[in-house]
Design an enzyme around this catalytic site. Sequence first.
Site, PDB file in Angstrom:
ATOM      1  N   ASN A  45      36.519  26.445  32.156  1.00  0.00           N
ATOM      2  CA  ASN A  45      35.740  27.645  32.478  1.00  0.00           C
ATOM      3  C   ASN A  45      35.561  28.507  31.230  1.00  0.00           C
ATOM      4  O   ASN A  45      36.449  28.593  30.367  1.00  0.00           O
ATOM      5  CB  ASN A  45      36.359  28.446  33.630  1.00  0.00           C
ATOM      6  CG  ASN A  45      37.807  28.834  33.430  1.00  0.00           C
ATOM      7  OD1 ASN A  45      38.572  28.120  32.789  1.00  0.00           O
ATOM      8  ND2 ASN A  45      38.190  29.971  33.980  1.00  0.00           N
ATOM      9  N   ILE A  46      34.375  29.094  31.132  1.00  0.00           N
ATOM     10  CA  ILE A  46      34.016  29.919  29.973  1.00  0.00           C
ATOM     11  C   ILE A  46      33.478  31.245  30.501  1.00  0.00           C
ATOM     12  O   ILE A  46      32.399  31.275  31.104  1.00  0.00           O
ATOM     13  CB  ILE A  46      32.953  29.211  29.093  1.00  0.00           C
ATOM     14  CG1 ILE A  46      33.447  27.815  28.671  1.00  0.00           C
ATOM     15  CG2 ILE A  46      32.628  30.067  27.870  1.00  0.00           C
ATOM     16  CD1 ILE A  46      32.394  26.955  27.978  1.00  0.00           C
ATOM     17  N   GLU A  47      34.245  32.302  30.300  1.00  0.00           N
ATOM     18  CA  GLU A  47      33.866  33.609  30.858  1.00  0.00           C
ATOM     19  C   GLU A  47      33.073  34.428  29.842  1.00  0.00           C
ATOM     20  O   GLU A  47      32.916  34.038  28.684  1.00  0.00           O
ATOM     21  CB  GLU A  47      35.136  34.352  31.309  1.00  0.00           C
ATOM     22  CG  GLU A  47      35.857  33.584  32.408  1.00  0.00           C
ATOM     23  CD  GLU A  47      37.021  34.322  33.024  1.00  0.00           C
ATOM     24  OE1 GLU A  47      37.486  35.331  32.445  1.00  0.00           O
ATOM     25  OE2 GLU A  47      37.472  33.878  34.104  1.00  0.00           O
ATOM     26  N   CYS A  56      31.857  27.777  35.456  1.00  0.00           N
ATOM     27  CA  CYS A  56      33.058  27.085  35.910  1.00  0.00           C
ATOM     28  C   CYS A  56      33.273  25.794  35.113  1.00  0.00           C
ATOM     29  O   CYS A  56      32.316  25.197  34.594  1.00  0.00           O
ATOM     30  CB  CYS A  56      32.926  26.701  37.377  1.00  0.00           C
ATOM     31  SG  CYS A  56      32.899  28.087  38.518  1.00  0.00           S
ATOM     32  N   GLU A  58      33.926  22.821  36.204  1.00  0.00           N
ATOM     33  CA  GLU A  58      33.249  21.651  36.789  1.00  0.00           C
ATOM     34  C   GLU A  58      31.815  21.553  36.287  1.00  0.00           C
ATOM     35  O   GLU A  58      31.336  20.476  35.938  1.00  0.00           O
ATOM     36  CB  GLU A  58      33.216  21.760  38.319  1.00  0.00           C
ATOM     37  CG  GLU A  58      34.582  21.775  38.987  1.00  0.00           C
ATOM     38  CD  GLU A  58      35.165  23.170  39.142  1.00  0.00           C
ATOM     39  OE1 GLU A  58      34.975  24.018  38.248  1.00  0.00           O
ATOM     40  OE2 GLU A  58      35.824  23.411  40.165  1.00  0.00           O
ATOM     41  N   CYS A  90      34.454  25.717  43.635  1.00  0.00           N
ATOM     42  CA  CYS A  90      33.698  26.773  44.327  1.00  0.00           C
ATOM     43  C   CYS A  90      32.415  26.202  44.928  1.00  0.00           C
ATOM     44  O   CYS A  90      31.994  25.082  44.618  1.00  0.00           O
ATOM     45  CB  CYS A  90      33.387  27.919  43.365  1.00  0.00           C
ATOM     46  SG  CYS A  90      32.007  27.597  42.264  1.00  0.00           S
ATOM     47  N   CYS A  93      29.613  25.093  42.452  1.00  0.00           N
ATOM     48  CA  CYS A  93      29.887  23.796  41.816  1.00  0.00           C
ATOM     49  C   CYS A  93      29.683  22.645  42.798  1.00  0.00           C
ATOM     50  O   CYS A  93      29.196  21.575  42.414  1.00  0.00           O
ATOM     51  CB  CYS A  93      31.297  23.781  41.242  1.00  0.00           C
ATOM     52  SG  CYS A  93      31.453  24.835  39.783  1.00  0.00           S
TER      53      CYS A  93
HETATM   54  N1  THU Z   1      36.374  28.837  38.270  1.00  0.00           N
HETATM   55  C1  THU Z   1      36.153  27.541  37.889  1.00  0.00           C
HETATM   56  O1  THU Z   1      36.164  27.217  36.695  1.00  0.00           O
HETATM   57  N2  THU Z   1      35.905  26.617  38.846  1.00  0.00           N
HETATM   58  C2  THU Z   1      35.845  26.891  40.174  1.00  0.00           C
HETATM   59  O2  THU Z   1      35.507  26.014  40.962  1.00  0.00           O
HETATM   60  C3  THU Z   1      36.196  28.221  40.668  1.00  0.00           C
HETATM   61  C4  THU Z   1      36.381  29.273  39.640  1.00  0.00           C
HETATM   62  C5  THU Z   1      36.619  29.851  37.224  1.00  0.00           C
HETATM   63  C6  THU Z   1      35.552  30.895  37.102  1.00  0.00           C
HETATM   64  C7  THU Z   1      36.312  32.057  36.513  1.00  0.00           C
HETATM   65  O3  THU Z   1      36.311  31.919  35.103  1.00  0.00           O
HETATM   66  C8  THU Z   1      37.727  31.868  37.021  1.00  0.00           C
HETATM   67  O4  THU Z   1      37.816  30.557  37.510  1.00  0.00           O
HETATM   68  C9  THU Z   1      38.126  32.833  38.122  1.00  0.00           C
HETATM   69  O5  THU Z   1      37.223  32.822  39.159  1.00  0.00           O
END
Ligand code: THU
Length: 133
Positions: A45-47, A56, A58, A90, A93
């Site tokens: 995941n890259i915010e 996300c 995935e 999620c 995804c």
């Molecule tokens: N996140 C994912 O990488 N995959 C998911 O299926 C659910 C959420 C990440 C997004 C965000 O950076 C962090 O988890 C918290 O929601």
Amino acid sequence: MKDYDKMRLCSLAAEAQRSAYSPYSGYKVGAAIITDDGSIYTGCNIENAAYGPTVCAERVAIFKAVSDGKRNFRAIAVAGGDLSNGAPPCGVCRQVMNEFCTEDFEILIVKGQGKAFDSFTLGELLPHSFKLN
Ligand code: THU
């Protein structure tokens, strides 16, 4: 279709978790997807400070594969959080998986501190899905 090493895919997802860029949530996710020709792509995941652009793990793995010309997938492993109970993907995804994968696409959720996994099909996690017809 040839079988693949599920535990190895889970290990690669857990390894990819270490690259997570998540200074806002503090939550780290890693993913590893295997194509039908046996290639593996990982993602984390890259915010973003603006929150909305966050992607996300995935989708990063799927988009890396698609941008490399791969569109046929067998399975994805997802490693999220402390790897105790597992972190299912999620809804967004799941919908992106649905774009490229059939109902029997396998989703491995890493748990048990990386030593175990739960297995679901995309059909189980996204029943009655939306597809253009
Ligand atoms: N996140 C994912 O990488 N995959 C998911 O299926 C659910 C959420 C990440 C997004 C965000 O950076 C962090 O988890 C918290 O929601």
